[in-house]
Design a protein around this motif. Structure first.
Motif, PDB file in Angstrom:
ATOM      1  N   UNK A 366       0.799  -1.225   0.000  1.00  0.00           N
ATOM      2  CA  UNK A 366       0.000   0.000   0.000  1.00  0.00           C
ATOM      3  C   UNK A 366       0.833   1.277   0.000  1.00  0.00           C
ATOM      4  N   UNK A 367       2.010   1.232   0.581  1.00  0.00           N
ATOM      5  CA  UNK A 367       2.725   2.467   0.898  1.00  0.00           C
ATOM      6  C   UNK A 367       3.971   2.725   0.061  1.00  0.00           C
ATOM      7  N   UNK A 368       4.275   1.841  -0.886  1.00  0.00           N
ATOM      8  CA  UNK A 368       5.454   2.044  -1.729  1.00  0.00           C
ATOM      9  C   UNK A 368       5.022   2.322  -3.165  1.00  0.00           C
ATOM     10  N   UNK A 369       5.486   3.445  -3.701  1.00  0.00           N
ATOM     11  CA  UNK A 369       5.196   3.838  -5.077  1.00  0.00           C
ATOM     12  C   UNK A 369       6.441   3.576  -5.926  1.00  0.00           C
ATOM     13  N   UNK A 370       6.298   2.889  -7.042  1.00  0.00           N
ATOM     14  CA  UNK A 370       7.407   2.644  -7.956  1.00  0.00           C
ATOM     15  C   UNK A 370       7.059   3.264  -9.305  1.00  0.00           C
ATOM     16  N   UNK A 371       7.917   4.179  -9.757  1.00  0.00           N
ATOM     17  CA  UNK A 371       7.665   4.888 -11.012  1.00  0.00           C
ATOM     18  C   UNK A 371       8.807   4.554 -11.964  1.00  0.00           C
ATOM     19  N   UNK A 372       8.500   3.898 -13.064  1.00  0.00           N
ATOM     20  CA  UNK A 372       9.541   3.484 -14.008  1.00  0.00           C
ATOM     21  C   UNK A 372       9.586   4.392 -15.231  1.00  0.00           C
ATOM     22  N   UNK A 373      10.714   4.342 -15.920  1.00  0.00           N
ATOM     23  CA  UNK A 373      10.838   5.058 -17.186  1.00  0.00           C
ATOM     24  C   UNK A 373      10.830   6.566 -17.065  1.00  0.00           C
ATOM     25  N   UNK A 374      11.361   7.107 -15.942  1.00  0.00           N
ATOM     26  CA  UNK A 374      11.376   8.560 -15.758  1.00  0.00           C
ATOM     27  C   UNK A 374      12.819   9.072 -15.749  1.00  0.00           C
ATOM     28  N   UNK A 375      12.967  10.359 -16.024  1.00  0.00           N
ATOM     29  CA  UNK A 375      14.297  10.953 -16.015  1.00  0.00           C
ATOM     30  C   UNK A 375      14.782  11.108 -14.585  1.00  0.00           C
ATOM     31  N   UNK A 376      16.017  10.696 -14.351  1.00  0.00           N
ATOM     32  CA  UNK A 376      16.618  10.868 -13.045  1.00  0.00           C
ATOM     33  C   UNK A 376      17.871  11.698 -13.147  1.00  0.00           C
ATOM     34  N   UNK A 377      18.828  11.417 -12.290  1.00  0.00           N
ATOM     35  CA  UNK A 377      20.081  12.163 -12.301  1.00  0.00           C
ATOM     36  C   UNK A 377      21.090  11.501 -13.230  1.00  0.00           C
ATOM     37  N   UNK A 383      21.449   4.717 -13.952  1.00  0.00           N
ATOM     38  CA  UNK A 383      20.607   5.165 -15.061  1.00  0.00           C
ATOM     39  C   UNK A 383      20.840   4.311 -16.298  1.00  0.00           C
ATOM     40  N   UNK A 384      19.796   4.161 -17.095  1.00  0.00           N
ATOM     41  CA  UNK A 384      19.884   3.379 -18.319  1.00  0.00           C
ATOM     42  C   UNK A 384      20.498   4.211 -19.435  1.00  0.00           C
ATOM     43  N   UNK A 385      20.794   3.559 -20.553  1.00  0.00           N
ATOM     44  CA  UNK A 385      21.438   4.249 -21.662  1.00  0.00           C
ATOM     45  C   UNK A 385      20.580   5.373 -22.229  1.00  0.00           C
ATOM     46  N   UNK A 386      19.246   5.257 -22.109  1.00  0.00           N
ATOM     47  CA  UNK A 386      18.372   6.314 -22.623  1.00  0.00           C
ATOM     48  C   UNK A 386      18.169   7.436 -21.610  1.00  0.00           C
ATOM     49  N   UNK A 387      18.876   7.386 -20.472  1.00  0.00           N
ATOM     50  CA  UNK A 387      18.788   8.450 -19.473  1.00  0.00           C
ATOM     51  C   UNK A 387      17.658   8.291 -18.477  1.00  0.00           C
ATOM     52  N   UNK A 388      16.892   7.203 -18.574  1.00  0.00           N
ATOM     53  CA  UNK A 388      15.777   7.006 -17.648  1.00  0.00           C
ATOM     54  C   UNK A 388      16.203   6.169 -16.452  1.00  0.00           C
TER      55      UNK A 388
END
Length: 411
Positions: A366-377, A383-388
């Motif tokens: 209930x309390x953990x949110x996982x957001x994939x495929x977003x720009x990070x640092x 970080x992946x090769x596409x910068x996400x």
């Protein structure tokens, strides 16, 4: 900067090193062992300091703000300090060999300026920001200019008109000025913000190329050119090596030093680096979270490199406030990777308290949110090769209406 050093000394936060110390890794290694200000009295024929603001206590002294009120006070900044022009500086031929510029780690590409603030001017707009600079020779450096940031944007405008970007670099400024230069402020407001932090007004000198600069131990005047060269490798905020890139060359045409100047070096990946990278973002996150719930404090943690991890303390009024706070934080600081939201009874600066909240107030489904495929640092090795990257938010707050089930025994 000298006034601040004495203030730190009176607070018992200065370590004096009287013996001769080498700028080639020896001084940086000594500074890595403490968060106190380290004053090297004999280094390359000069003097130098490291860890100027390597803790929240020293930052509090620098800004003149109570340590527990820094974030809220800075969130209310008006950027309205008065900048007073006060003459010029006598410049001499530049010679970087006269400065005890440090080589920090074995695999670094060479000597680097790490505390140098680049003041630039284009179309009447002033900007200030810190850029690492790899020394190339006695009057040239390669500067890491992050694409899309203001210095890089101003340079592109200058180059488009066939001109170089006029700049002046200061080393050994008051830490409030350094902090202002690390903060995302409205365009051209770094100097007024610095003046606000300095008590309301600040005197500046005008260089021959038109750039305004505050008081400093060392000033280097020159231009950022369109010429490129390899820069790096270099240790960044995560303590890992940043890759080699093609970066712009700065040519210095003039140099000023106080007769008995004190050089300031920042240890890459060290505590001062983390304070200056992270603390300026805390007010921005605070204001964003304040738009969705009642926020009490924001901390970018030392263990999270002062940049990638945030702990946000809130006072819940509805059950979804924790998750809304997480979303607001990620939007405010896109480099954030993990966010933990805690209640008022949890000290966000105490990692044991934060872990306790995760252990006793989090249900993973209930309390953990996982957001994939977003720009990070771009500094995150994951970080992946596409910068996400993947971002994770943890709502470690009590369930509303069930506070009694989570109350801790006290005396």
């Amino acid at each position: 900067m000298r006034d601040f050093i004495e203030k730190m000394r009176k607070a018992g936060l200065v370590v004096d090193v009287q013996e001769e110390v080498s700028a080639d890794m020896e001084a940086p290694k000594m500074a890595a062992g403490t968060d106190k200000l380290v004053f090297f009295h004999r280094i390359g024929g000069s003097r130098a300091v490291m860890n100027l603001t390597a803790s929240r206590t020293s930052l509090s002294l620098a800004l003149g703000i109570d340590e527990t009120k820094i974030v809220k006070t800075l969130a209310d900044a008006q950027f309205n300090g008065k900048v007073i022009e006060d003459g010029t500086l006598p410049m001499k031929k530049p010679d970087l060999a006269k400065i005890p510029i440090m080589h920090h780690y074995p695999k670094d590409a060479g000597k680097y300026l790490t505390s140098a603030i680049v003041f630039s001017r284009w179309d009447g707009v002033e900007n200030a920001s810190i850029h690492r600079m790899q020394v190339l020779d006695d009057h040239r450096v390669a500067a890491r200019l992050v694409e899309g940031r203001h210095t890089h944007v101003m340079l592109k405008k200058a180059l488009a008109k066939g001109e170089k970007l006029p700049i002046a670099v200061t080393i050994g400024t008051h830490p409030a000025v350094t902090f202002a230069s690390c903060t995302r402020v409205p365009t051209g407001m770094e100097l007024p913000f610095a003046a606000e932090l300095m008590g309301g007004e600040m005197k500046v000198k005008r260089c021959s190329n038109g750039v305004l600069i505050p008081d400093a131990e060392i000033v280097l005047e020159g231009f950022i050119t369109g010429d490129l060269t390899e820069e790096g490798p270099f240790v960044d905020i995560t303590g890992t090596y940043d890759p080699v890139r093609m970066q712009h060359i700065i040519e210095f045409t003039g140099m000023y030093t106080k007769p008995d100047f004190i050089y300031h070096g920042i240890l890459p990946g060290g505590d001062e680096h983390k304070v200056l990278m992270g603390c300026p973002y805390e007010p921005k996150i605070y204001k964003a979270v304040a738009g969705v719930t009642q926020v009490k404090n924001v901390v970018l943690t030392k263990g999270g490199c002062g940049y990638l991890h945030a702990v946000i303390q809130i006072k819940k009024s509805t059950q979804g406030d924790g998750k809304n706070a997480i979303i607001a934080a990620f939007a405010a600081h896109t480099s954030l990777k993990h966010v933990v939201v805690v209640d008022e009874d949890i000290d966000p600066m105490n990692p044991h308290e934060v872990e306790y909240a995760i252990a006793t107030r989090v249900s993973g489904d209930r309390d953990i949110m996982v957001i994939t495929g977003v720009r990070g640092s771009s500094l995150d090795p994951c970080q992946l090769e596409d910068g996400t990257n993947v971002k994770v938010g943890v709502d470690a707050t009590m369930v509303l209406g069930r506070e009694a089930d989570f109350s801790r025994a006290t005396w």
